[in-house]
Design an enzyme around this catalytic site. Structure first.
Site, PDB file in Angstrom:
ATOM      1  N   GLU A  15      30.711  44.630  37.579  1.00 39.46           N
ATOM      2  CA  GLU A  15      30.702  46.187  37.970  1.00 39.46           C
ATOM      3  C   GLU A  15      30.825  46.837  36.553  1.00 39.46           C
ATOM      4  OE1 GLU A  15      32.770  49.969  39.776  1.00 39.46           O
ATOM      5  OE2 GLU A  15      33.913  48.596  38.760  1.00 39.46           O
ATOM      6  N   ASP A  54      35.823  43.877  38.657  1.00 42.04           N
ATOM      7  CA  ASP A  54      36.261  45.558  38.568  1.00 42.04           C
ATOM      8  C   ASP A  54      36.011  46.100  37.075  1.00 42.04           C
ATOM      9  OD1 ASP A  54      36.940  47.753  40.651  1.00 42.04           O
ATOM     10  OD2 ASP A  54      38.750  47.701  39.115  1.00 42.04           O
TER      11      ASP A  54
END
Ligand code: NOJ
Length: 485
Positions: free
Chosen positions: A244, A185
């Protein structure tokens, strides 16, 4: 196969909304486990589980309070182990989400006042939160802490060796439990420019932004991945990590990928592209060029838990299915978001008081509409779901679609089955009229984004919707063909 991820179909499970075994209205790991047969029939190679860790769920679990445990609402570590064992028995790999940029404010480090592990200052700078408003919140003694997201998500201080050691250990914890990879993330976050220089603007920031900002894509972040990669490589079986990372250029993205850093990075360009032959072709060309720079096949995404579902974004189910069939023909790996195989639209009319996305209060924009629980049966299959499921979704349920050859579910199943026969890293564009895409990658793929039917030639393997009575390709339809050459 150690590089299984190169052309894998990875299915993103949003655990809260996927399947509820306990009957409390919140999806859980036993729910996922109970649907592994469904996922195997669908034909996915791997699942990616969005966070299921102990969390106040202020940001749907991207606010982690204990990185080594399962939130009781999602189950237990034993449930997780059973899920991994069953998935592996079916040949499905398991990727988990790791959230290293920030913890929850309910994390013991923050609660216990270990300020050196976060970013505390006497004065805030001008940085803005991605979720709107200032990126700083003041605590009772007057100091301020940085949170690029919600105030309940304090940013960690990655200059602190304890933070680094902790995450190396967290990776090992999950690798020891058998996970096949990590989705990282905010992988371009974590390291901030020395001195936290002001950006000189009070406007809010976007994740996909060309701006050179002092809190994203700093060189130092690569040191972290160089620490992580040997850990992944020390485990057998091809453990991987996908970033990401919203960065400004293919060259910047390429720096995250390679034998001493990460395996893959999400390519969000396809998801952000508007519907149309030219727009899709431009993005595909750009993405394939990017893959050559990066030295790894690209990833394709049309929907995830952060963006409106592509049925709604592109304007119709026909368009969504056409885009999906284009995506699934492309080289690289494809990430599917739970429910897209049912053709679910974005839920636009959720009452404001039920919306949970922390960004909603600060920006008026909410990601709840793509997080509505999945309908399994005609009566939806949930008791008191955490977000209400539209009654009309009974007709979109798995029960309603299964066995119906015209359904979106059977279309996805057929596409994933045929996709296994595709190979090759390049596509060749064929001459085609404006508003039509035609390409070859072993098979021939034709997509009609225009307003009139176009003739096609060849044996039809699969079409995203009904063909014309004369065999032509109607508007908003994609077809896979076997042709003479
Ligand atoms: C990206 C995640 O996909 C999103 O859901 C989350 O809100 C932010 N990172 C912050 O963790």
């Amino acid at each position: 196969m150690l590089d299984w991820w190169r052309d894998a179909v990875v299915y993103q499970v949003y655990p809260r909304s996927f399947a509820d075994a306990s009957g409390d209205g919140v999806g859980d790991l036993q729910g996922v486990r109970g649907k592994l047969g469904y996922l195997s029939d669908l034909g996915v190679d791997a699942i990616w589980l969005s966070p299921f860790y102990t969390s106040p769920l202020a940001d749907g679990g991207y606010d982690v309070a204990d990185y080594r445990d399962v939130d009781p609402r999602f189950g237990t570590l034993a449930d997780f182990d059973a899920l991994v064992a069953d998935a592996h028995a079916l040949g499905i790999r398991v990727i988990v989400d790791i959230v290293p940029n920030h913890t929850s404010s309910a994390h013991p480090w923050f609660r216990d006042g270990l300020r050196e592990r976060y970013i505390f200052r006497d004065e805030p700078n001008d940085w803005q939160s991605i979720f709107g408003g200032p990126a700083w919140t003041q605590v009772s003694d007057g100091q301020w802490y940085l949170h690029l997201f919600d105030p309940s998500q304090p940013d960690l201080n990655w200059d602190n060796p304890d933070v680094r050691a902790e995450f190396r250990d967290i990776l090992r914890f999950w690798l020891d439990r058998g996970v096949d990879g990590f989705r990282i993330d905010v992988a371009h976050g974590m390291v901030k420019a020395a001195g936290l220089p002001s950006v000189g603007t009070a406007s809010s920031v976007e994740m996909l932004d060309d701006a050179d900002v002092p809190y994203f894509d700093q060189d130092g972040v690569h040191d972290i991945y160089r620490e992580w990669r040997p850990i992944l490589d020390s485990y057998p079986g091809g453990r991987m990590a996908v970033a990401e990372a919203w960065v400004a250029s293919p060259e910047r993205l390429a720096r995250y990928i390679g034998p001493d850093e990460l395996h893959q990075a999400f390519n969000f360009e396809f998801m952000m592209a508007s519907y149309g032959a030219k727009s899709f072709r431009d993005v595909i060309d750009k993405s394939l060029a990017e893959a050559r720079v990066v030295g790894a096949p690209t990833t394709w995404v049309l929907s995830n838990h952060d963006k409106p579902r592509h049925v709604t974004r592109h304007g119709s189910l026909a368009r969504a299915r056409a885009a999906t069939l284009l995506m699934l023909a492309l080289p690289g790996s494809a990430y599917l978001y739970n429910g897209e195989e049912l053709g679910l639209p974005e839920v636009l009319d959720l009452p404001d008081e039920l919306r949970e996305d922390p960004a909603f209060l600060r920006t008026g924009e909410s990601r709840d509409g793509c997080r509505v629980p999945l309908p399994w049966t005609r009566d939806l299959g949930w008791t008191n779901p955490w977000l209400p499921i539209p009654a009309s979704w009974g007709e979109l349920s798995v029960e309603a679609q299964e066995g119906d050859p015209g359904s979106t579910l059977e279309f996805y199943r057929a596409a994933l089955r045929l996709r296994r026969g595709l190979s090759g890293d390049e596509v060749t564009w064929l001459d085609s009229p404006k508003d039509v895409l035609a390409m070859r990658r072993g098979i021939t793929v034709v997509m009609n984004t225009g307003e009139t039917p176009v003739p096609i030639d060849g044996q039809v393997l699969l079409a995203s919707g009904p063909l014309g009575a004369d065999g032509s390709l109607p508007p908003d339809t994609t077809v896979w063909l076997v042709t003479g050459e």
